[in-house]
Design an enzyme around this catalytic site. Structure first.
Site, PDB file in Angstrom:
ATOM      1  NE  ARG A 171       1.202  -7.599 -62.520  1.00 18.44           N
ATOM      2  CZ  ARG A 171       2.471  -7.697 -61.752  1.00 18.44           C
ATOM      3  NH1 ARG A 171       2.533  -8.239 -60.744  1.00 18.44           N
ATOM      4  NH2 ARG A 171       3.323  -6.952 -62.455  1.00 18.44           N
ATOM      5  CB  SER A 244       2.111  -4.858 -67.637  1.00 15.42           C
ATOM      6  OG  SER A 244       3.503  -4.453 -67.363  1.00 15.42           O
ATOM      7  CD  GLU A 341      -1.105  -6.092 -64.895  1.00 15.31           C
ATOM      8  OE1 GLU A 341       0.082  -6.372 -64.851  1.00 15.31           O
ATOM      9  OE2 GLU A 341      -1.163  -4.794 -64.505  1.00 15.31           O
TER      10      GLU A 341
HETATM   11  P1  FAD Z   1      -7.991   0.789 -60.320  1.00 12.36           P
HETATM   12  O1  FAD Z   1      -7.302   0.614 -61.545  1.00 12.36           O
HETATM   13  O2  FAD Z   1      -8.780   1.930 -60.009  1.00 12.36           O
HETATM   14  O3  FAD Z   1      -8.759  -0.553 -60.045  1.00 12.36           O
HETATM   15  C1  FAD Z   1      -8.222  -1.811 -60.706  1.00 12.36           C
HETATM   16  C2  FAD Z   1      -9.323  -2.964 -60.325  1.00 12.36           C
HETATM   17  O4  FAD Z   1      -9.380  -3.097 -58.646  1.00 12.36           O
HETATM   18  C3  FAD Z   1     -10.508  -2.799 -60.616  1.00 12.36           C
HETATM   19  O5  FAD Z   1     -11.143  -3.861 -60.777  1.00 12.36           O
HETATM   20  C4  FAD Z   1     -11.447  -2.160 -59.629  1.00 12.36           C
HETATM   21  O6  FAD Z   1     -12.719  -2.184 -59.558  1.00 12.36           O
HETATM   22  C5  FAD Z   1     -10.777  -2.715 -58.539  1.00 12.36           C
HETATM   23  N1  FAD Z   1     -10.723  -1.969 -57.259  1.00 12.36           N
HETATM   24  C6  FAD Z   1     -10.084  -0.742 -56.962  1.00 12.36           C
HETATM   25  N2  FAD Z   1     -10.231  -0.217 -55.430  1.00 12.36           N
HETATM   26  C7  FAD Z   1     -10.919  -1.230 -54.953  1.00 12.36           C
HETATM   27  C8  FAD Z   1     -11.437  -1.283 -53.711  1.00 12.36           C
HETATM   28  N3  FAD Z   1     -11.132  -0.728 -52.745  1.00 12.36           N
HETATM   29  N4  FAD Z   1     -12.341  -2.594 -53.349  1.00 12.36           N
HETATM   30  C9  FAD Z   1     -12.537  -3.294 -54.479  1.00 12.36           C
HETATM   31  N5  FAD Z   1     -12.319  -3.167 -55.751  1.00 12.36           N
HETATM   32  C10 FAD Z   1     -11.123  -2.193 -56.069  1.00 12.36           C
HETATM   33  N6  FAD Z   1       1.045  -3.333 -61.102  1.00 12.36           N
HETATM   34  C11 FAD Z   1       1.645  -4.012 -60.565  1.00 12.36           C
HETATM   35  O7  FAD Z   1       1.291  -4.994 -59.981  1.00 12.36           O
HETATM   36  N7  FAD Z   1       3.164  -3.850 -60.689  1.00 12.36           N
HETATM   37  C12 FAD Z   1       3.507  -2.819 -61.405  1.00 12.36           C
HETATM   38  O8  FAD Z   1       4.936  -2.778 -61.317  1.00 12.36           O
HETATM   39  C13 FAD Z   1       2.511  -2.065 -61.908  1.00 12.36           C
HETATM   40  N8  FAD Z   1       3.201  -0.781 -62.647  1.00 12.36           N
HETATM   41  C14 FAD Z   1       2.483   0.082 -63.285  1.00 12.36           C
HETATM   42  C15 FAD Z   1       3.020   0.953 -64.033  1.00 12.36           C
HETATM   43  C16 FAD Z   1       2.070   2.044 -64.440  1.00 12.36           C
HETATM   44  C17 FAD Z   1       3.016   3.282 -65.264  1.00 12.36           C
HETATM   45  C18 FAD Z   1       0.760   1.967 -64.234  1.00 12.36           C
HETATM   46  C19 FAD Z   1      -0.199   3.211 -64.858  1.00 12.36           C
HETATM   47  C20 FAD Z   1       0.145   1.002 -63.533  1.00 12.36           C
HETATM   48  C21 FAD Z   1       1.051  -0.010 -63.104  1.00 12.36           C
HETATM   49  N9  FAD Z   1       0.530  -1.124 -62.516  1.00 12.36           N
HETATM   50  C22 FAD Z   1       1.577  -2.140 -61.746  1.00 12.36           C
HETATM   51  C23 FAD Z   1      -1.004  -1.376 -62.272  1.00 12.36           C
HETATM   52  C24 FAD Z   1      -1.686  -0.664 -61.172  1.00 12.36           C
HETATM   53  O9  FAD Z   1      -0.578   0.222 -60.588  1.00 12.36           O
HETATM   54  C25 FAD Z   1      -2.019  -1.642 -59.985  1.00 12.36           C
HETATM   55  O10 FAD Z   1      -2.891  -2.534 -60.795  1.00 12.36           O
HETATM   56  C26 FAD Z   1      -2.613  -0.723 -59.115  1.00 12.36           C
HETATM   57  O11 FAD Z   1      -2.841  -1.795 -57.801  1.00 12.36           O
HETATM   58  C27 FAD Z   1      -4.195  -0.239 -59.364  1.00 12.36           C
HETATM   59  O12 FAD Z   1      -4.605   0.488 -58.401  1.00 12.36           O
HETATM   60  P2  FAD Z   1      -5.763   1.537 -58.535  1.00 12.36           P
HETATM   61  O13 FAD Z   1      -5.990   2.142 -57.038  1.00 12.36           O
HETATM   62  O14 FAD Z   1      -5.505   2.350 -59.596  1.00 12.36           O
HETATM   63  O15 FAD Z   1      -6.934   0.703 -59.194  1.00 12.36           O
HETATM   64  N1  EPU Z   2      11.546  -6.728 -72.804  1.00 16.86           N
HETATM   65  C1  EPU Z   2      11.550  -6.830 -74.253  1.00 16.86           C
HETATM   66  N2  EPU Z   2      11.080  -5.552 -74.738  1.00 16.86           N
HETATM   67  C2  EPU Z   2      10.646  -4.588 -74.066  1.00 16.86           C
HETATM   68  C3  EPU Z   2      10.593  -4.789 -72.895  1.00 16.86           C
HETATM   69  C4  EPU Z   2      10.777  -5.802 -72.000  1.00 16.86           C
HETATM   70  O1  EPU Z   2      11.921  -7.715 -74.744  1.00 16.86           O
HETATM   71  O2  EPU Z   2      10.019  -3.722 -74.827  1.00 16.86           O
HETATM   72  C5  EPU Z   2      12.053  -8.325 -72.266  1.00 16.86           C
HETATM   73  C6  EPU Z   2      13.271  -7.921 -71.879  1.00 16.86           C
HETATM   74  O3  EPU Z   2      14.114  -8.934 -72.210  1.00 16.86           O
HETATM   75  C7  EPU Z   2      13.390  -7.802 -70.170  1.00 16.86           C
HETATM   76  C8  EPU Z   2      12.221  -8.592 -70.014  1.00 16.86           C
HETATM   77  O4  EPU Z   2      11.479  -8.268 -71.341  1.00 16.86           O
HETATM   78  O5  EPU Z   2      14.431  -7.974 -69.513  1.00 16.86           O
HETATM   79  C9  EPU Z   2      11.340  -8.213 -68.655  1.00 16.86           C
HETATM   80  O6  EPU Z   2      11.069  -6.808 -68.691  1.00 16.86           O
HETATM   81  P1  EPU Z   2      10.687  -5.948 -67.397  1.00 16.86           P
HETATM   82  O7  EPU Z   2      11.670  -6.219 -66.548  1.00 16.86           O
HETATM   83  O8  EPU Z   2      10.273  -4.539 -67.871  1.00 16.86           O
HETATM   84  O9  EPU Z   2       9.544  -6.889 -66.870  1.00 16.86           O
HETATM   85  P2  EPU Z   2       8.040  -7.157 -67.614  1.00 16.86           P
HETATM   86  O10 EPU Z   2       8.015  -8.680 -67.469  1.00 16.86           O
HETATM   87  O11 EPU Z   2       7.879  -6.430 -68.877  1.00 16.86           O
HETATM   88  C10 EPU Z   2       6.973  -7.010 -65.327  1.00 16.86           C
HETATM   89  C11 EPU Z   2       5.659  -6.566 -64.705  1.00 16.86           C
HETATM   90  C12 EPU Z   2       5.616  -5.000 -64.372  1.00 16.86           C
HETATM   91  C13 EPU Z   2       6.841  -4.991 -63.386  1.00 16.86           C
HETATM   92  C14 EPU Z   2       7.978  -5.532 -63.932  1.00 16.86           C
HETATM   93  C15 EPU Z   2       9.206  -5.481 -63.000  1.00 16.86           C
HETATM   94  C16 EPU Z   2       3.791  -8.223 -65.787  1.00 16.86           C
HETATM   95  C17 EPU Z   2       2.697  -8.223 -66.350  1.00 16.86           C
HETATM   96  N3  EPU Z   2       4.477  -7.001 -65.722  1.00 16.86           N
HETATM   97  O12 EPU Z   2       7.123  -6.552 -66.532  1.00 16.86           O
HETATM   98  O13 EPU Z   2       4.329  -4.793 -63.978  1.00 16.86           O
HETATM   99  O14 EPU Z   2       7.066  -3.591 -62.972  1.00 16.86           O
HETATM  100  O15 EPU Z   2       7.897  -6.778 -64.334  1.00 16.86           O
HETATM  101  O16 EPU Z   2       8.960  -6.314 -62.017  1.00 16.86           O
HETATM  102  O17 EPU Z   2       4.140  -8.979 -64.877  1.00 16.86           O
HETATM  103  C18 EPU Z   2       2.158  -4.051 -64.360  1.00 16.86           C
HETATM  104  O18 EPU Z   2       1.838  -4.895 -63.941  1.00 16.86           O
HETATM  105  O19 EPU Z   2       1.456  -3.054 -64.824  1.00 16.86           O
HETATM  106  C19 EPU Z   2       3.840  -3.498 -64.642  1.00 16.86           C
HETATM  107  C20 EPU Z   2       4.455  -2.269 -65.049  1.00 16.86           C
END
Ligand code: FAD
Ligand code: EPU
Length: 349
Positions: A171, A244, A341
């Protein structure tokens, strides 16, 4: 009159409610949508843009808008995907910053390319993918990044950065460390032809078994990841959230061993450094009793303790206040600081 798409559009006093997945009702003094990024240096030099602070937004799925944005919000609308070259062992793909990330993953699978399947259904744009080095289900995007193309505002020049220069981590990246310096206009991904599917993350194999898949291909992995994500995470179109809200903390092994003596069930994962471990922030937050908690319209998702949600009219400041309470209680119970995050806009952590 020409029907050609304008190279850019500028809107004054623009609502950002549809431009952030928390659906916080904030606004920007002006919104600049840029279709042709080659014009970036010229557009940035316009007097009413050059004189105001600049914030780039993709889909706003990783930001918390704690206040109105006093300056210009820049959105890249270049959404082309091109195959640059087919080589013996990989295909090089270029995606404009405005390409929808999940759309790119699906496009790659439809074109017989693999590698991105574990990253299916992550919201946001291709341009934002390198910012926090998006990751899920055991894969991070840095594995595939060949080049990040950006305008370097500090140097006033175009740059093409390779993965090493991007300083990717969990991240984390150069871009996260130096916010607003690099405006990313495109990414180039190297998708390998001989690719080993990554099935190790908890739940993937079980999901495919339940789907009746015996000899999985990349598209099966994507389908399993999509099903898992739909079950585990709230859909931002239904319940505002930014995924997250906290990063999983990474701590020295010795500190983790002491914690495990007190909390033997605390999930622990490998970290990038051998002498450190990643802990589950979700588990700690749930252990503090926050899962499903609600204060007005700000709350914690009932299905995942790491996800803060907006039940309707929560402001960024209310969501931030709740996040601060959660982190204080985790610090008190576990002695572990957790950090947001998403990028906080208009506030400091
Ligand atoms: P924004 O939210 O619009 O911007 C994020 C940051 O990037 C800001 O600082 C912005 O200024 C900068 N930025 C955006 N575009 C540019 C650009 N072109 N040039 C320079 N800076 C820029 N993230 C994960 O890593 N793993 C996950 O599993 C994951 N799951 C998610 C699930 C949900 C339901 C949601 C809502 C979010 C999740 N995220 C996850 C977070 C998010 O999807 C990512 O961080 C994604 O890359 C953000 O993209 P965005 O275009 O919405 O960026
Ligand atoms: N857990 C709990 N309670 C909950 C949810 C999860 O105790 O309510 C525990 C469980 O033990 C579970 C573990 O947490 O097994 C891990 O949960 P999960 O697999 O959902 O992963 P996470 O660590 O919570 C991370 C990323 C996610 C990504 C998933 C899958 C971060 C901060 N988050 O979540 O990314 O999708 O792994 O790889 O690293 C995001 O960055 O926005 C995001 C959604």
């Amino acid at each position: 009159m020409s029907n050609a798409m304008p190279a850019w559009t500028l809107t004054e006093n623009a609502s950002l409610k549809a431009l952030n997945t928390f659906h916080v009702d904030a606004s920007a003094a002006q919104l600049l949508e840029l279709h042709d990024p080659s014009l970036l240096p010229d557009v940035l030099a316009l007097p009413h843009v050059a004189d105001t602070p600049l914030l780039v937004l993709g889909s706003g799925s990783n930001v918390l808008l704690a206040d109105d944005v006093p300056g210009t919000v820049l959105v890249f609308a270049n959404a082309r995907i091109d195959i640059l070259e087919h080589r013996a062992d990989h295909t090089l793909v270029r995606a404009g910053a405005g390409v929808n990330w999940h759309g790119l993953v699906m496009w790659s699978l439809q074109n017989g390319l693999s590698g991105l399947e574990n990253l299916a259904l992550i919201p946001g744009t291709a341009g934002a993918a390198p910012i926090q080095n998006i990751g899920a289900y055991g894969v991070q995007v840095d594995e595939f990044i060949q080049v990040v193309e950006a305008w370097d505002r500090q140097a006033g020049e175009w740059v093409r950065l390779d993965a090493e220069a991007c300083q990717f981590g969990y991240r984390d990246s150069l871009f996260k460390q130096q916010p607003d310096r690099y405006l990313i206009t495109a990414i180039e991904l190297r998708l390998p032809l001989l690719h080993h599917l990554r099935l190790g993350y908890a739940g993937i194999s079980e999901e495919m078994q339940a789907m009746g898949v015996e000899l999985p291909v990349a598209a099966d992995v994507a389908n399993a990841v999509i099903a898992l994500r739909r079950r585990k995470l709230p859909d931002p179109d239904v319940l505002g959230n930014a995924g997250s809200f906290f990063k999983n903390p990474v701590l020295p092994l010795e500190q983790v061993e002491v914690l495990l003596q007190h909390f033997p069930d605390l999930p622990v994962y490998p970290a990038e450094q051998d002498n450190r471990r990643k802990l589950s922030a979700a588990w700690m937050i749930e252990a503090c009793g926050w899962k499903g908690h609600r204060e007005g319209d700000a709350g914690v998702a009932p299905q995942h303790a790491l996800v803060l949600v907006n039940h309707g009219t929560a402001s960024g400041a209310q969501l931030l206040a709740l996040a601060r309470q959660i982190s204080a209680s985790v610090l008190e119970k576990f002695g572990v600081p957790i950090e947001p995050e998403p990028r906080l806009v208009g506030a400091q952590w």
